[in-house]
Design a protein around this motif. Structure first.
Motif, PDB file in Angstrom:
ATOM      1  N   ASP A   1      49.008  38.710  66.383  1.00 54.60           N
ATOM      2  CA  ASP A   1      49.792  38.935  65.407  1.00 54.60           C
ATOM      3  C   ASP A   1      50.718  39.362  65.596  1.00 54.60           C
ATOM      4  O   ASP A   1      50.776  39.265  66.522  1.00 54.60           O
ATOM      5  CB  ASP A   1      49.058  40.712  64.244  1.00 54.60           C
ATOM      6  CG  ASP A   1      48.510  41.842  65.256  1.00 54.60           C
ATOM      7  OD1 ASP A   1      49.000  42.033  65.976  1.00 54.60           O
ATOM      8  OD2 ASP A   1      47.850  42.214  65.203  1.00 54.60           O
TER       9      ASP A   1
ATOM     10  N   ARG B   1      52.333  35.512  60.266  1.00 49.53           N
ATOM     11  CA  ARG B   1      52.334  35.551  59.216  1.00 49.53           C
ATOM     12  C   ARG B   1      50.778  34.591  59.547  1.00 49.53           C
ATOM     13  O   ARG B   1      50.774  33.750  59.603  1.00 49.53           O
ATOM     14  CB  ARG B   1      52.576  35.694  57.961  1.00 49.53           C
ATOM     15  CG  ARG B   1      52.255  34.156  57.241  1.00 49.53           C
ATOM     16  CD  ARG B   1      53.676  33.917  55.593  1.00 49.53           C
ATOM     17  NE  ARG B   1      53.329  32.473  55.172  1.00 49.53           N
ATOM     18  CZ  ARG B   1      52.522  32.112  55.173  1.00 49.53           C
ATOM     19  NH1 ARG B   1      51.827  32.399  55.182  1.00 49.53           N
ATOM     20  NH2 ARG B   1      53.480  31.113  54.452  1.00 49.53           N
TER      21      ARG B   1
ATOM     22  N   SER C   1      45.263  37.827  62.067  1.00 51.51           N
ATOM     23  CA  SER C   1      45.375  38.913  62.427  1.00 51.51           C
ATOM     24  C   SER C   1      44.570  39.986  63.678  1.00 51.51           C
ATOM     25  O   SER C   1      42.917  40.238  63.287  1.00 51.51           O
ATOM     26  CB  SER C   1      45.026  39.780  61.467  1.00 51.51           C
ATOM     27  OG  SER C   1      44.839  41.410  60.845  1.00 51.51           O
TER      28      SER C   1
END
Length: 267
Positions: free
Chosen positions: A185, A246, A176
Motif C-alpha cells: 500500500d 490504490r 491494502s
C-alpha cells in the motif's frame, strides 16, 4: 166512484214520473255545470232506461236547467279552440348544428377538456443525474488517468539512491496493508524503500507526515516524500512521483495528481 178510489187517484196525481228516453236515441245525456267550466257526460245504454220515481224537489231543480243553452256554449268552445293541421306530405327540415351556427346564434361552446397525459419522468432530472454520474466519473478518471505513467526513471531523478531502489518495484500491485514486494500500500511502499537506504519510517502515512522537515515545492529534490491527507509518495523530480496509488493499480512513475501536496525532507 167511491171515496177510496178517489183517494188513490189523488195520490197518483201528486207523484210525478220521469219518462225513459226513447230507444231510438240509444243513450241519454247529463250535463253538469261546475265552477271551473262545463262537464258534458254521455252515458250510453244498450237498453232503454226504466222509469223511476223522483222526488218532487229534485225534479223541479232539474227542469230549470237550460240544456239547449249549455249545449250551444260547449259547441262554441269547441269551435273556437285552435286546430293544428299537418299536410300528409309535410317534410321536417332539421338544421344541422355546427360551430358556425352556434357562433352565429351567439352561443359560446364550452371548452373541450384537455386530454390527460401521463406524466413522464423529467428529462432534465434524468440528464442531471447522468451528468452528475459522468462528472463524478470524469473527476475520478481525471484524478487517476491524467497522470502519465511510465516504468522508466525520469531524467530528473537519475542519480538518486532512493529513486534507484524504488524503481525496482515498478509493476508490483497495490495491496491494502501490504509491506513487501508481493504487494504494497502507499505507506508500506515508502517504509520499505527508505529502510533499504537506512531511513526508518513509521507505518502509517499520517505518522510519516511528521518524520522530516517540510520544504517548499521549489526546494524539493528527488527522493523527498510527498504527503497529502491519506496518501504518501516519493518525489521523482519535475512533476513526477513514484507510488502505490490504490487497489487495481500497480507501482509506477506518474505525474503528481494530488492537490497541493506537502513536500518533506528526510534525514
Amino acid at each position: 166512484m167511491t171515496a177510496r178510489t178517489s183517494r188513490g187517484k189523488h195520490r197518483a196525481a201528486r207523484r210525478p214520473m220521469i219518462a225513459a228516453p226513447s230507444a231510438a236515441a240509444g243513450r241519454r245525456a247529463a250535463v253538469v255545470a261546475t265552477a271551473g267550466g262545463l262537464l258534458v257526460s254521455t252515458i250510453g245504454g244498450a237498453t232503454a232506461a226504466q222509469a223511476a220515481p223522483v222526488d218532487a224537489d229534485a225534479a223541479q231543480k232539474l227542469s230549470t236547467v237550460d240544456l239547449g243553452a249549455l249545449t250551444d256554449q260547449a259547441r262554441e268552445a269547441l269551435e273556437s279552440a285552435p286546430v293544428v293541421t299537418v299536410a300528409a306530405k309535410a317534410e321536417l327540415d332539421v338544421e344541422k348544428v355546427t360551430a358556425k351556427s352556434i357562433e352565429k346564434a351567439g352561443i359560446k361552446a364550452a371548452p373541450e377538456p384537455e386530454p390527460v397525459r401521463e406524466v413522464a419522468p423529467s428529462r432534465s432530472a434524468e440528464r442531471t443525474a447522468v451528468e452528475s454520474t459522468e462528472s463524478t466519473s470524469t473527476e475520478t478518471s481525471t484524478t487517476e488517468t491524467t497522470s502519465t505513467e511510465t516504468t522508466s526513471v525520469p531524467a530528473s531523478a537519475v542519480g538518486s539512491s532512493v529513486i534507484s531502489v524504488a524503481s525496482r518495484y515498478v509493476g508490483v500491485p497495490y495491496v491494502s496493508g501490504g509491506t513487501s514486494p508481493s504487494g504494497f500500500d502507499c505507506s508500506g511502499f515508502t517504509q520499505y524503500v527508505y529502510a533499504q537506504v537506512g531511513i526508518s519510517l513509521p507505518r502509517s502515512s499520517s505518522d510519516q507526515r511528521y518524520s522530516g522537515t517540510v520544504i517548499s515545492r521549489a526546494d524539493a529534490q528527488p527522493g523527498d516524500l510527498i504527503w497529502s491527507p491519506g496518501h504518501v509518495a516519493i518525489y521523482a523530480g519535475g512533476n513526477s512521483q513514484i507510488d502505490a496509488p490504490r487497489p487495481g493499480k500497480t507501482i509506477q512513475f506518474r505525474s503528481i495528481w494530488q492537490s497541493s501536496p506537502t513536500f518533506i525532507r528526510l534525514g
